[in-house]
Design a protein around this motif. Structure first.
Motif, PDB file in Angstrom:
ATOM      1  N   UNK A  53       0.834  -1.210   0.000  1.00 44.35           N
ATOM      2  CA  UNK A  53       0.000   0.000   0.000  1.00 44.35           C
ATOM      3  C   UNK A  53       0.864   1.253   0.000  1.00 44.35           C
ATOM      4  N   UNK A  54       1.906   1.260   0.835  1.00 46.59           N
ATOM      5  CA  UNK A  54       2.799   2.412   0.898  1.00 46.59           C
ATOM      6  C   UNK A  54       3.541   2.599  -0.420  1.00 46.59           C
ATOM      7  N   UNK A  55       3.994   1.492  -1.012  1.00 47.13           N
ATOM      8  CA  UNK A  55       4.744   1.570  -2.257  1.00 47.13           C
ATOM      9  C   UNK A  55       3.886   2.135  -3.382  1.00 47.13           C
ATOM     10  N   UNK A  56       2.629   1.724  -3.437  1.00 48.42           N
ATOM     11  CA  UNK A  56       1.762   2.277  -4.481  1.00 48.42           C
ATOM     12  C   UNK A  56       1.532   3.772  -4.238  1.00 48.42           C
ATOM     13  N   UNK A  57       1.340   4.160  -2.984  1.00 50.67           N
ATOM     14  CA  UNK A  57       1.189   5.583  -2.672  1.00 50.67           C
ATOM     15  C   UNK A  57       2.409   6.381  -3.090  1.00 50.67           C
ATOM     16  N   UNK A  58       3.602   5.811  -2.898  1.00 47.75           N
ATOM     17  CA  UNK A  58       4.822   6.495  -3.308  1.00 47.75           C
ATOM     18  C   UNK A  58       4.916   6.592  -4.832  1.00 47.75           C
ATOM     19  N   UNK A  59       4.436   5.562  -5.519  1.00 48.01           N
ATOM     20  CA  UNK A  59       4.412   5.603  -6.989  1.00 48.01           C
ATOM     21  C   UNK A  59       3.471   6.695  -7.477  1.00 48.01           C
ATOM     22  N   UNK A  60       2.326   6.826  -6.829  1.00 53.22           N
ATOM     23  CA  UNK A  60       1.384   7.895  -7.181  1.00 53.22           C
ATOM     24  C   UNK A  60       2.036   9.255  -6.967  1.00 53.22           C
ATOM     25  N   UNK A  61       2.749   9.415  -5.847  1.00 55.61           N
ATOM     26  CA  UNK A  61       3.478  10.662  -5.603  1.00 55.61           C
ATOM     27  C   UNK A  61       4.462  10.955  -6.730  1.00 55.61           C
ATOM     28  N   UNK A  62       5.231   9.945  -7.118  1.00 56.59           N
ATOM     29  CA  UNK A  62       6.285  10.145  -8.113  1.00 56.59           C
ATOM     30  C   UNK A  62       5.748  10.551  -9.471  1.00 56.59           C
ATOM     31  N   UNK A  63       4.533  10.113  -9.789  1.00 53.06           N
ATOM     32  CA  UNK A  63       3.976  10.432 -11.109  1.00 53.06           C
ATOM     33  C   UNK A  63       2.933  11.551 -11.043  1.00 53.06           C
ATOM     34  N   UNK A  64       2.851  12.207  -9.888  1.00 56.76           N
ATOM     35  CA  UNK A  64       1.914  13.319  -9.721  1.00 56.76           C
ATOM     36  C   UNK A  64       2.674  14.522  -9.157  1.00 56.76           C
ATOM     37  N   UNK A  65       3.314  15.314 -10.002  1.00 57.35           N
ATOM     38  CA  UNK A  65       4.125  16.447  -9.521  1.00 57.35           C
ATOM     39  C   UNK A  65       3.367  17.391  -8.600  1.00 57.35           C
ATOM     40  N   UNK A  66       2.060  17.514  -8.787  1.00 55.92           N
ATOM     41  CA  UNK A  66       1.285  18.439  -7.958  1.00 55.92           C
ATOM     42  C   UNK A  66       1.250  18.013  -6.490  1.00 55.92           C
ATOM     43  N   UNK A  67       1.632  16.761  -6.193  1.00 50.63           N
ATOM     44  CA  UNK A  67       1.627  16.293  -4.805  1.00 50.63           C
ATOM     45  C   UNK A  67       2.964  16.486  -4.112  1.00 50.63           C
ATOM     46  N   UNK A  68       3.994  16.898  -4.855  1.00 48.95           N
ATOM     47  CA  UNK A  68       5.314  17.076  -4.248  1.00 48.95           C
ATOM     48  C   UNK A  68       5.867  18.478  -4.445  1.00 48.95           C
ATOM     49  N   UNK A  69       5.486  19.152  -5.505  1.00 50.68           N
ATOM     50  CA  UNK A  69       5.979  20.511  -5.766  1.00 50.68           C
ATOM     51  C   UNK A  69       5.057  21.516  -5.074  1.00 50.68           C
ATOM     52  N   UNK A  84      -2.223   6.061 -12.707  1.00 50.82           N
ATOM     53  CA  UNK A  84      -1.376   5.337 -13.652  1.00 50.82           C
ATOM     54  C   UNK A  84      -0.483   6.353 -14.348  1.00 50.82           C
ATOM     55  N   UNK A  85       0.759   5.993 -14.540  1.00 55.11           N
ATOM     56  CA  UNK A  85       1.668   6.934 -15.186  1.00 55.11           C
ATOM     57  C   UNK A  85       2.832   6.223 -15.834  1.00 55.11           C
ATOM     58  N   UNK A  86       3.611   6.968 -16.596  1.00 57.80           N
ATOM     59  CA  UNK A  86       4.790   6.417 -17.276  1.00 57.80           C
ATOM     60  C   UNK A  86       5.814   7.533 -17.395  1.00 57.80           C
ATOM     61  N   UNK A  87       6.895   7.433 -16.612  1.00 59.51           N
ATOM     62  CA  UNK A  87       7.929   8.464 -16.621  1.00 59.51           C
ATOM     63  C   UNK A  87       9.300   7.808 -16.503  1.00 59.51           C
TER      64      UNK A  87
END
Length: 233
Positions: A53-69, A84-87
């Motif tokens: 669960x944590x790993x998927x949440x971290x993946x969502x963070x990584x592919x959603x710049x609005x959640x970290x910037x 879902x993302x691809x970077x």
């Protein structure tokens, strides 16, 4: 879908801490003696689910710049997320994308260990192999995470929270790999290759993951403060 960036980060951190704590506790011999093998196996299964669960949440963070910037104001405003993302050119995304299937392999190995009353060969097939695959993916993910926070792999940056977190996770991954290798069941003897190393690797590896996850909280606060300071008035 929209989430508050600060809440998403805190959720990921606490899920990783919960999963790590389960593996730490589950590997303590006194805990196993007190509750029995089946309940100890359940502890590992629950811990692996927290990890996934944590790993998927971290993946969502990584592919959603609005959640970290974000800064001190925007961290509490709901931001759009990409489920879902691809970077592939983003090392942080690659680290999270590699880590996620690694946690799924731990789901498989912990459930298999709980449900299979198997021969040595079957144990190696159903439990040890996914455990090894998961450990390999954790190592690759950790290496990518180190490269994502530093321009050189062995550059020392002790004042950097991301650097400390990345290397704690790398250390934990190395220890999990050692534990996986030591957990191989030798078919001719039906015995684990290195029982003490298997237990110690799991305990100390999970402890590294636990500390690294706990550091995600002050790391977030420092990043948010730095972003606010860098924003022109």
């Amino acid at each position: 879908m929209r989430v508050r960036p600060e809440r998403l980060n805190a959720t990921v951190a606490w899920l990783f801490m919960a999963g790590s704590a389960c593996f730490v506790v589950g590997s303590v011999p006194a805990y196993l003696d007190a509750i029995g093998g089946w309940a100890d196996g359940v502890t590992y299964v629950v811990g692996s689910l927290f990890f996934t669960s944590a790993s998927y949440g971290q993946l969502v963070q990584a592919q959603s710049p609005a959640t970290t910037e974000v800064d001190e104001v925007t961290q509490d405003r709901p931001a759009p997320v990409r489920l879902l993302g691809w970077a592939p050119h983003d090392r942080s995304w690659l680290a999270a994308a590699v880590q996620f299937p690694g946690t799924v392999f731990f789901n498989i190995s912990t459930v298999a260990a709980l449900t299979h009353n198997a021969t040595a060969a079957e144990t190696d097939r159903y439990v040890w192999r996914p455990d090894l695959f998961g450990s390999v993916l954790f190592l690759v993910s950790s290496a990518l995470a180190v490269l994502a926070v530093s321009d050189r792999f062995f550059r020392v940056q002790p004042q950097s929270f991301p650097w400390r977190i990345a290397w704690l996770n790398m250390t934990g991954s190395v220890l999990f790999m050692a534990s996986a290798l030591a957990s191989y069941v030798v078919p001719s003897t039906d015995a684990v290759l290195g029982a003490r190393l298997a237990v110690a690797g799991t305990f100390w590896g999970a402890a590294c993951f636990l500390v690294g996850a706990a550091l995600m909280l002050p790391a977030w606060r420092r990043a948010v403060t730095s972003a606010a300071a860098a924003t022109p008035p």
